[in-house]
Design a protein around this motif. Structure first.
Motif, short mmCIF file in Angstrom:
data_model
loop_
_atom_site.label_atom_id
_atom_site.label_comp_id
_atom_site.label_asym_id
_atom_site.label_seq_id
_atom_site.Cartn_x
_atom_site.Cartn_y
_atom_site.Cartn_z
N PHE A 1 -11.43 4.66 -2.69
CA PHE A 1 -10.28 5.11 -3.47
C PHE A 1 -10.69 5.69 -4.81
O PHE A 1 -10.04 6.59 -5.33
N LYS B 1 0.84 -1.20 0.00
CA LYS B 1 0.00 0.00 0.00
C LYS B 1 0.87 1.24 0.00
O LYS B 1 2.04 1.20 0.37
N GLN C 1 -4.72 -1.83 -7.81
CA GLN C 1 -4.41 -2.98 -6.97
C GLN C 1 -5.68 -3.66 -6.49
O GLN C 1 -5.79 -4.89 -6.48
N SER D 1 -3.92 2.50 -5.87
CA SER D 1 -4.74 1.67 -5.01
C SER D 1 -5.91 1.08 -5.77
O SER D 1 -6.27 -0.10 -5.59
N TRP E 1 -9.47 -2.33 3.28
CA TRP E 1 -8.54 -3.18 2.55
C TRP E 1 -7.95 -4.23 3.49
O TRP E 1 -7.90 -5.43 3.21
N ASP F 1 -7.26 7.59 -6.26
CA ASP F 1 -5.92 7.08 -5.98
C ASP F 1 -5.67 5.91 -6.93
O ASP F 1 -6.05 4.77 -6.68
N ASN G 1 -8.01 2.15 3.48
CA ASN G 1 -6.97 1.18 3.85
C ASN G 1 -7.46 0.19 4.90
O ASN G 1 -7.12 -1.00 4.84
N SER H 1 -8.75 8.12 2.93
CA SER H 1 -7.81 7.11 2.44
C SER H 1 -7.47 6.11 3.55
O SER H 1 -7.30 4.92 3.31
#
Lengths: 685, 222
Positions: free
Chosen positions: A145, A22, A156, A153, A119, A150, A116, A112
């Protein structure tokens, strides 16, 4: 069916480890606390640490985060803990930490960080193979995100989602997500991630049995991988995958070439024995399929040996299956069945359904007498798997739908927010309006006060002008009197003295020659008249000298006139001053202001004091000009009531002259006002 | 022997008596002189009016100042002169005054047109006698300073009207310009304008009022 499922599991793990790359968090602000968390994390990862100690460390970290007062700091700690999934091995504790991280970051609106945290949670679920929850949390994170734009991210996350979707065989959707991920990666030019994206696509298409396409994706992946400073292990893994695809596409020679490539990789056996074993196994299988049985058995035995050592049971199952195939090819059906059963047992052990299905299928062929049994088993498992996959797919679709709904809801909320912000703007506008109104009122009032003061000053100026004129008139009057006096003296001389002298001269002339008694009498009369003239001239001379020495004092004259001009006959006025003092030499503004104060005070005395006596005294000691005004009126209580305009006028005038004044009064005792004014004698006369 | 009858009006009795003694003692060639005296305005006036019905005086000697300055009575010998001219036009009028200023003399010449003017300081035995002799011969008689005043005035060709004359006079008396206006019955601006005109007329360039007055004096207007 795909015979190399175990390779893909490796890839999944690879992808999962990727998912933890990350964007770095800004942790400089709390280096010590973060440090201690990371220190504990690394400590707990050491092999010699016992399980209880690990747990104690985790709790310690959790308490540290929990007891932090500062909201943003707390959020940061929890985010950090949530991120360290390797550290937090206790799943309940992790859930708690993750929940806190989400809540706290929601409170401080760090989107963010929230993303995360989702995530982290998704990763946690994925690790425990709870695909739907993992998918849900990945989707949540992706939304956040997406909102933040972003790109790294987003890419991903798409990749992670694609991986999960591939697991449930939702290939088309998975492919779409992988393509999206690649788009993002291309945008940010991240070669490593691009390589992973293409790798995933390759795996997907391999599963879809579109081997040409799969190969081209693998090649693409390899191309990007070579652009990065990657380890040769990764490259070897990829080449192994390519080999599997070739083999699936029945291009055995090419497959063999690739697997041999893999085996030639430096130190592969030391670095990644499991991959090495797989490559061995794959090479053996490819050779077998290519009907080239030279040394194949040895390869199998070697691969199985390594895999057993590595305890890689899934892969071992696959190897045994292939080994069974080899035995069957060598017409050793008995051994083939034994190997196949071993494969079945291992597949059971690792819960690898695919392998199980494959094995059963194969066993049905090998053991013709038990074929029906195997077939029934196969059908049952296959059906249940398909149902499961479909259920999962549906669930995913629902989650996606719910997320969309959530987005719609968000949009609605946003529009509500907009309305709110509009209202807020309106209120701000109204407040500003009121503020401006208040300000303008203040300015107007202030201005008005200023104007009033200006008018007051002007009025005073006008008054001063008036007094100046008055004094000027006084001077003119005095001049006029002087002139008249001069004229009178001149006329007296001219008419009186001259006439009488002429008369005497005429008589004396006329009677010069006569000496009668009558004439003598007349002559003596004329002489007497001359004596009179003498006296008259003397007196005129005296008058002249007197008037020459008499001081004409305009200032005191003005004050005297002022006092004399009062219309109330009952009030007796007295004015004391030293006549030798040159009062006119006082500065103009002193004279004017003192005159005005006397006038004001006198007016007040007449109007309010009910007095019968008003006295003004001037005296001067050194540089102070003193004026004392007193009356014998009713007086008043000095300390009581607010100051009247009269007192204020005196104050303002005296202030202008840098002087002081004092009022002495009490009921029935009359009023005395004394002024003390510093004198500045005018230089010019 | 004729008798010349003279009326001397002067508020100073001694002055009038002096005239009487001097003139009655003087030796005139072909006439005697008889002097009557009047020591006040009223008396003088009644004498003049009475003489109309009896025998008018041959000569009337008039002082200008007939009241003491304190009395503020505006009447003067000039008024008597006007009366005499009206009542007894054949009587000769001679002013005996201590005024020697041009303005006064010229003013008298305008209003009464006397037969003679004697400035008191110039009066003596001889001048009195000469005056009577001259007047009796129907000739005017002026003493020296009176004559010079008249002459100066006549020698200039500047013509100014009565208002200008008055303004000049008041200025010479030291009266402020703004105070002159009410005295001559005109506006302040008029006085200012006339003053400017006068200055131009008398060629007073850098002109304060003193310069104007001095110039007016030398030219016989004051």
């Amino acid at each position: 069916m795909n015979k190399s499922y175990f390779y893909i599991i490796i890839l999944f793990l690879l992808c999962l480890s990727c998912s933890k790359t990350k964007p770095e968090k800004a942790i400089q602000e709390t280096p010590t606390a973060i440090d201690s968390i990371s220190v504990w994390a690394s400590e707990s990862n050491k092999p010699e640490i016992k399980q209880e100690d690990k747990l104690a460390l985790q709790l310690k970290a959790f308490n540290l985060a929990k007891n932090t007062g500062n909201d943003s700091l707390k959020a940061l700690y929890f985010s950090n803990l949530s991120y360290n999934t390797n550290f937090i091995t206790d799943s309940l504790l992790f859930r708690k930490i993750n929940k806190q991280a989400i809540l706290l970051n929601q409170r401080i609106k760090d989107s963010s960080a929230i993303g995360n945290a989702y995530w982290d949670l998704a990763f946690f679920f994925e690790r425990y193979n709870v695909k739907d929850s993992a998918f849900y949390n990945y989707s949540e994170a992706l939304d956040i995100f997406n909102y933040n734009d972003d790109k790294s991210s987003i890419g991903q996350l798409h990749l992670n989602i694609a991986t999960i979707q591939m697991k449930i065989k939702d290939y088309t959707v998975s492919e779409a997500n992988a393509v999206k991920a690649i788009e993002k990666f291309k945008f940010i030019k991240d070669d490593k991630k691009l390589s992973r994206g293409y790798n995933l696509l390759g795996i997907l298409l391999n599963d879809l049995e579109e081997y040409d396409k799969s190969l081209s994706y693998y090649k693409e992946s390899l191309f990007y991988l070579k652009k990065t400073p990657s380890s040769n292990i990764e490259e070897a893994t990829l080449i192994n995958n390519i080999g599997v695809t070739y083999r699936n596409n029945e291009q055995y020679l090419k497959a063999i070439e690739n697997f041999e490539d893999v085996l030639r990789t430096n130190n592969l056996f030391v670095k990644n024995p499991s991959l090495y074993a797989k490559a061995l196994s794959n090479l053996a299988t490819s050779k077998l399929y290519n009907k080239d049985t030279v040394d194949v058995e040895n390869l199998f035995i070697k691969a199985i040996e390594i895999k057993r050592k590595e305890n890689d049971l899934g892969s071992l199952s696959s190897s045994y299956y292939n080994y069974a195939e080899y035995k069957a090819f060598a017409k050793d059906t008995l051994n083939a069945v034994i190997k196949a059963k071993e494969s079945e047992r291992l597949a059971y052990a690792v819960n690898s359904n695919e392998q199980l299905l494959k094995t059963w299928q194969y066993l049905a062929i090998l053991e013709k007498e038990n074929a029906t049994e195997y077939f029934i088993k196969f059908t049952a498992l296959n059906d249940s798997l398909q149902r499961e996959d479909r259920k999962q797919q549906n669930k995913f679709a629902r989650i996606r739908f719910e997320t969309d709904e959530f987005i719609a809801e968000n949009l609605e909320l946003e529009s509500e927010k907009e309305v709110l912000s509009k209202q807020k703007q309106m209120w701000i506008g109204i407040a500003t309006g009121f503020f401006l109104l208040g300000l303008s009122i203040y300015i107007i009032i202030n201005q008005r006060a200023k104007n009033q003061k200006l008018r007051f000053d002007q009025q005073q100026q006008a008054n001063n002008q008036e007094i100046f004129n008055l004094m000027l008139t006084q001077k003119q009057k005095v001049d006029e009197v002087k002139r008249l006096e001069q004229k009178r003296i001149s006329e007296e001389l001219h008419d009186g003295v001259l006439g009488k002298m002429l008369g005497a001269r005429m008589i004396l002339t006329g009677l010069n020659k006569r000496s009668t008694d009558e004439a003598i009498q007349e002559k003596s009369k004329a002489i007497g008249s001359l004596q009179e003239i003498e006296n008259e001239i003397r007196s005129i001379s005296h008058e002249l000298s007197h008037s020459a020495y008499q001081k004409i004092n305009n200032f005191t004259d003005s004050v005297e006139t002022l006092l004399a001009n009062n219309k109330n006959a009952n009030i007796k006025t007295i004015f004391h001053f030293n006549e030798d003092e040159n009062w006119d030499s006082l500065a103009g503004d002193i004279k004017i202001n003192v005159y005005r104060i006397i006038q004001e005070t006198f007016q007040n005395a007449i109007k309010h004091a009910n007095c019968t006596y008003f006295e003004v005294t001037f005296y001067r000691n050194d540089a102070i000009f003193n004026v004392i005004m007193s009356d014998n009126g009713i007086g008043y209580n000095v300390n009581k009531g607010k100051k009247g305009i009269g007192i204020r006028n005196i104050t303002s005038r005296i202030d202008k002259l840098n002087g002081t004044f004092h009022i002495d009064s009490s009921a029935g005792q009359g009023t005395t006002i004394s002024l003390n004014i510093p004198v500045k004698i005018e230089s010019k006369k | 022997m004729n008798t010349v009858r003279i009326l001397a009006v002067d508020d100073h009795e001694m002055t009038a008596l002096g005239y009487k003694y001097i003139l009655e003692d003087a030796d005139f060639t072909d006439f005697n002189v008889k002097v009557e005296i009047a020591t006040s305005f009223e008396k003088g006036k009644s004498n003049i009016e009475n003489s109309k019905r009896a025998i008018p005086y041959d000569v009337i000697l008039l002082d200008i100042q007939l009241f003491s300055p304190e009395s503020k009575d505006p009447r003067t010998g000039i008024d008597l002169g006007i009366v005499a001219r009206a009542e007894v036009p054949n009587s000769k009028v001679v002013f005996m005054s201590s005024y020697s200023d041009n303005y006064r003399i010229n003013n008298i010449f305008k209003t009464v047109n006397p037969d003679g003017y004697m400035v008191k300081s110039e009066i003596d035995e001889l001048s009195l006698k000469t005056m009577v002799e001259t007047i009796v011969k129907n000739s005017p008689y002026y003493t020296a300073s009176a004559l010079s005043a008249i002459r100066r005035r006549m020698s200039t060709d500047i013509v100014i009207d009565e208002q200008d004359q008055k303004i000049l006079y008041h200025l010479s008396q030291g009266i402020h310009t703004r105070d002159i206006a009410p005295l001559i019955g005109s506006a302040n601006t008029t006085v200012e304008a006339r003053k400017r005109q006068l200055k131009a007329l008398f060629d007073v360039k850098n002109g304060n009022d003193l310069a104007l007055i001095n110039e007016a004096k030398t030219r016989g207007f004051l």
